[in-house]
Write a protein that holds these residues in place. Structure first.
Motif, PDB file in Angstrom:
ATOM      1  N   GLU A   1       0.834  -1.201   0.000  1.00 29.31           N
ATOM      2  CA  GLU A   1       0.000   0.000   0.000  1.00 29.31           C
ATOM      3  C   GLU A   1       0.867   1.249   0.000  1.00 29.31           C
ATOM      4  N   GLY A   2       0.477   2.228  -0.834  1.00 30.78           N
ATOM      5  CA  GLY A   2       1.215   3.476  -0.908  1.00 30.78           C
ATOM      6  C   GLY A   2       2.284   3.497  -1.989  1.00 30.78           C
ATOM      7  N   ARG A   3       2.684   2.300  -2.429  1.00 28.18           N
ATOM      8  CA  ARG A   3       3.716   2.237  -3.471  1.00 28.18           C
ATOM      9  C   ARG A   3       3.077   2.316  -4.849  1.00 28.18           C
ATOM     10  N   ILE A   4       3.924   2.346  -5.870  1.00 27.26           N
ATOM     11  CA  ILE A   4       3.441   2.394  -7.244  1.00 27.26           C
ATOM     12  C   ILE A   4       3.195   0.982  -7.770  1.00 27.26           C
TER      13      ILE A   4
ATOM     14  N   LEU B   1       0.090   0.755 -17.284  1.00 26.51           N
ATOM     15  CA  LEU B   1      -0.814   1.446 -16.361  1.00 26.51           C
ATOM     16  C   LEU B   1      -0.096   1.622 -15.030  1.00 26.51           C
ATOM     17  N   HIS B   2      -0.023   2.876 -14.572  1.00 23.13           N
ATOM     18  CA  HIS B   2       0.606   3.171 -13.292  1.00 23.13           C
ATOM     19  C   HIS B   2      -0.469   3.588 -12.299  1.00 23.13           C
ATOM     20  N   ILE B   3      -0.403   3.022 -11.120  1.00 22.57           N
ATOM     21  CA  ILE B   3      -1.330   3.395 -10.050  1.00 22.57           C
ATOM     22  C   ILE B   3      -0.485   3.916  -8.894  1.00 22.57           C
ATOM     23  N   VAL B   4      -0.695   5.208  -8.586  1.00 17.02           N
ATOM     24  CA  VAL B   4       0.097   5.834  -7.532  1.00 17.02           C
ATOM     25  C   VAL B   4      -0.778   6.777  -6.700  1.00 17.02           C
ATOM     26  N   PRO B   5      -0.849   6.644  -5.378  1.00 13.70           N
ATOM     27  CA  PRO B   5      -0.352   5.501  -4.624  1.00 13.70           C
ATOM     28  C   PRO B   5      -1.331   4.338  -4.683  1.00 13.70           C
ATOM     29  N   SER B   6      -0.836   3.145  -4.605  1.00 16.45           N
ATOM     30  CA  SER B   6      -1.716   1.970  -4.630  1.00 16.45           C
ATOM     31  C   SER B   6      -2.470   1.845  -3.314  1.00 16.45           C
ATOM     32  N   GLN B   7      -3.709   1.392  -3.422  1.00 22.45           N
ATOM     33  CA  GLN B   7      -4.559   1.216  -2.247  1.00 22.45           C
ATOM     34  C   GLN B   7      -5.099  -0.221  -2.238  1.00 22.45           C
ATOM     35  N   PRO B   8      -5.401  -0.744  -1.068  1.00 20.52           N
ATOM     36  CA  PRO B   8      -5.932  -2.119  -1.014  1.00 20.52           C
ATOM     37  C   PRO B   8      -7.166  -2.319  -1.891  1.00 20.52           C
ATOM     38  N   GLY B   9      -7.998  -1.291  -2.039  1.00 16.58           N
ATOM     39  CA  GLY B   9      -9.178  -1.387  -2.890  1.00 16.58           C
ATOM     40  C   GLY B   9      -8.863  -1.505  -4.371  1.00 16.58           C
ATOM     41  N   ASP B  10      -7.603  -1.296  -4.733  1.00 18.69           N
ATOM     42  CA  ASP B  10      -7.190  -1.470  -6.129  1.00 18.69           C
ATOM     43  C   ASP B  10      -6.951  -2.937  -6.461  1.00 18.69           C
TER      44      ASP B  10
ATOM     45  N   THR C   1      -3.938  -9.208 -15.545  1.00 18.25           N
ATOM     46  CA  THR C   1      -2.950  -9.252 -14.470  1.00 18.25           C
ATOM     47  C   THR C   1      -3.682  -9.051 -13.154  1.00 18.25           C
ATOM     48  N   THR C   2      -3.484  -9.981 -12.232  1.00 12.15           N
ATOM     49  CA  THR C   2      -4.110  -9.867 -10.915  1.00 12.15           C
ATOM     50  C   THR C   2      -3.214  -9.042 -10.009  1.00 12.15           C
ATOM     51  N   LEU C   3      -3.717  -7.906  -9.577  1.00 10.80           N
ATOM     52  CA  LEU C   3      -2.972  -7.026  -8.684  1.00 10.80           C
ATOM     53  C   LEU C   3      -3.440  -7.230  -7.254  1.00 10.80           C
ATOM     54  N   GLN C   4      -2.493  -7.410  -6.364  1.00 13.92           N
ATOM     55  CA  GLN C   4      -2.788  -7.478  -4.939  1.00 13.92           C
ATOM     56  C   GLN C   4      -2.030  -6.363  -4.247  1.00 13.92           C
ATOM     57  N   VAL C   5      -2.758  -5.492  -3.568  1.00 19.15           N
ATOM     58  CA  VAL C   5      -2.139  -4.410  -2.818  1.00 19.15           C
ATOM     59  C   VAL C   5      -2.257  -4.744  -1.339  1.00 19.15           C
ATOM     60  N   LYS C   6      -1.132  -4.908  -0.701  1.00 16.78           N
ATOM     61  CA  LYS C   6      -1.100  -5.335   0.700  1.00 16.78           C
ATOM     62  C   LYS C   6      -1.089  -4.134   1.630  1.00 16.78           C
ATOM     63  N   PRO C   7      -1.921  -4.187   2.687  1.00 17.42           N
ATOM     64  CA  PRO C   7      -1.963  -3.061   3.639  1.00 17.42           C
ATOM     65  C   PRO C   7      -0.633  -2.929   4.376  1.00 17.42           C
TER      66      PRO C   7
END
Lengths: 112, 117
Positions: A15-18, A75-84, A106-112
């Motif tokens: 979480e919070g990273r790109i 595709l860049h997601i910044v900052p990443s959130q768990p809901g992403d 692509t399965t994205l997992q954003v860890k808290p």
């Protein structure tokens, strides 16, 4: 044939990273691409698109980059959130038929 | 209320049975699509329709048929279901090019999970 490939089946970020999701394509008709996001038990929803006249399109935390010479988009997601956390599909489009040509996702997992 | 609805959401059936999946939309779009999703393969187009009188085959139409009963309704049939038709099925809609700013965006239903035993 138009083809779209997402070579990374999964991605895990803190979480919070790109988050950077990649997509390669061949034989695109118009270099116009869309990203869709899909949660479990739901249909894909449109996220962001990019056309050949631009090399970047930004919408809030989401930015898509297009490199036509390399036939690559990201595709860049910044900052990443768990809901992403979801499956992300890139897609090319056949303008004549409206048909979307999807990558494998692509399965994205954003860890808290 | 959802703009694109699919019924049923889940279905388990036996080999050889006839199955119909239904899709309805309230977006007023002319174009409708049926896709199937298999693990690791993304979404593949089965059939698409540009209006009530127009039906076109997609990439993987064998074993399927469709009916566009009205602008708002597009149904997918499996005349004799087989196990390799076990998949997630999605309906989608869109506007023709030039009718709005987001004409290339397809709007998807929630999906139908079909299992053929």
């Amino acid at each position: 044939d138009q083809q779209v490939k997402q070579n990374s089946p999964s991605l895990s970020v803190q979480e919070g990273r790109i988050s950077i999701l990649n997509c390669d394509y061949t034989n695109s008709m118009f270099d116009y691409f869309l990203w869709y996001k899909k949660y479990p038990a739901e249909g894909p929803t449109f996220l962001i698109s990019i056309s050949s006249i631009k090399d970047k399109n930004e919408d809030g935390r989401f930015t898509v980059f297009l490199n036509k010479s390399a036939k690559h988009l990201s595709l860049h997601i910044v900052p990443s959130q768990p809901g992403d956390s979801a499956v992300y599909f890139c897609a090319d489009i056949n303008i004549n038929t409206g048909k979307l040509i999807f990558g494998q996702g692509t399965t994205l997992q954003v860890k808290p | 209320d959802a703009d694109v609805t699919q019924t049923p959401r889940n279905r388990i059936t036996k080999t050889g049975k006839r199955i119909m999946l239904e899709c309805s939309q309230t977006k007023g779009h002319d174009r409708m699509y049926w896709y199937r999703q298999d693990p690791g393969l993304g979404l593949q187009l089965i059939y698409y329709s540009f209006d009530v009188k127009d039906i076109n085959k997609g990439e993987i139409s064998d074993g399927y048929s469709v009916s566009r009963q009205a602008q708002a309704k597009f149904s997918l049939s499996l005349e004799s279901a087989i196990p390799n038709q076990t998949a997630l099925y999605f309906c989608a809609t869109s506007d023709p090019p030039g009718t709005s700013e987001s004409t290339d965006t397809q709007y998807f239903g929630p999906g139908t999970r079909l299992t053929v035993l």
